[in-house]
Design a protein around this motif. Structure first.
Motif: not given
Length: 349
Positions: A335-349
């Motif tokens: 789920v984290m991987d899918a969420l990361t793909e949706l969030l803008p690149e400048d959001y926390p990783r």
């Protein structure tokens, strides 16, 4: 033209029905579209600009109450509706438009509705595999639309309206800070635990997101509050400061505004999933025994995760808590991987 729609009685179905209202408004720009639905639907209908008025259906979901339906229909005669669209497939749902004397009454055949409907449609489920397609098809002449491929594309998906001023007011009222991006979780499901992603998986994802600099807001009804508390209990003491259990603490309209304030949503297959999709939120939708082949989230910003195929009619899952194994198998890292793909690149990783 004056149109009455007999609307659905569930949050998800009500959200998907907005595609019909949008289509009718596109076909008949000068039409007034009223929707008869339970009173709790008012907050959703008020955020659909195509709807002129929400007409309250005072009767419960399973109540025939023939005399009361006759009285309601007689009251509506004064409004002189030209057309009615009946979305539920039950016999009783077609009675009020019939008693109101609305000349054109459109709907799928359902429970022996010959005579109650003047524009009776016979449903081929393979021709219209999605619920939203079945709703939208009713807006067109049946001779024109024989299958989903005949529907004008793209379909007008649900789109709720929320103002920025509302978001600022409601987030302040519920102490959602603006120093951390907010990820909303919708861990409840009216169906029961078999459609819920396990609370311990939600907690694992929440812990990771909080460690990365996010805050978590948990949404749902009063029945979902206990699930929120189970999630909170598994977080570290420090992390709990950045996780708010709002399940049962908001009314539906407040929940809509708060979901609109979120940067992304993680949810089971639920009514609030469809609300988040209609708000065009980045969305990870988790499916188990229920199938996205019939009622998927209608959004280009949605990612569906499901590890099994087909429809599985279950009332209780395999685990002691009632969870279904197919949802247990969806790990927080996926789920984290899918969420990361949706969030803008400048959001926390």
């Amino acid at each position: 033209m004056k149109i009455l729609v007999i609307g659905p009685s569930w949050v998800g179905d009500m959200m998907m029905s907005q595609s019909l209202y949008r289509t009718l408004k596109a076909e008949y720009p000068d039409a007034d579209i009223d929707v008869m639905a339970p009173d709790w639907c008012r907050p959703l209908l008020a955020r659909m600009p195509e709807v002129s008025e929400a007409v309250v259906m005072p009767l419960g979901h399973g109540s025939l109450a023939l005399g009361e339906r006759y009285r309601l229909g007689k009251q509506l005669r004064a409004k002189r509706y030209d057309r009615a669209y009946i979305l539920p497939n039950s016999f009783k749902s077609a009675l009020v438009p019939f008693f109101a004397g609305i000349p054109v009454r459109t709907g799928w055949k359902g429970e022996m509705r010959y005579g109650l409907l003047t524009d009776l449609r016979i449903l081929d489920k393979t021709a219209f595999p999605l619920m939203v397609e079945r709703y939208v098809a009713l807006a067109y002449d049946k001779a024109r639309i024989a299958c989903a491929a005949d529907l004008p594309q793209p379909l007008l998906w649900p789109a709720l309206q929320v103002r920025d001023e509302e978001i600022a007011e409601i987030t302040a009222a519920f102490n959602l800070t603006d120093n951390r991006p907010t990820i909303g979780f919708c861990p409840g499901a009216e169906f029961g635990p078999a459609k819920r992603w396990p609370h311990y998986h939600y907690a694992g994802l929440a812990q990771r997101l909080i460690d990365d600099g996010y805050q978590i807001a948990l949404f749902g009804s009063q029945k979902d509050h206990a699930a929120g508390e189970e999630i909170l209990a598994l977080l570290t003491e420090e992390a709990r400061e950045h996780c708010l259990n709002l399940a049962g603490q908001t009314n539906l309209d407040q929940a809509v505004v708060l979901i609109a304030s979120c940067h992304a949503i993680v949810t089971n297959d639920s009514g609030l999933m469809h609300v988040a999709a209609a708000l065009n939120k980045p969305l990870v939708a988790l499916y188990g025994p229920s199938s996205p082949d019939f009622t998927p989230p209608l959004s280009h910003q949605a990612k569906v995760i499901r590890l099994i195929t087909g429809y599985h009619k279950v009332r209780k899952g395999d685990a002691a808590e009632g969870y279904h194994q197919s949802l247990i198998d969806i790990q927080p890292s996926l789920v984290m991987d899918a969420l990361t793909e949706l969030l803008p690149e400048d959001y926390p990783r």
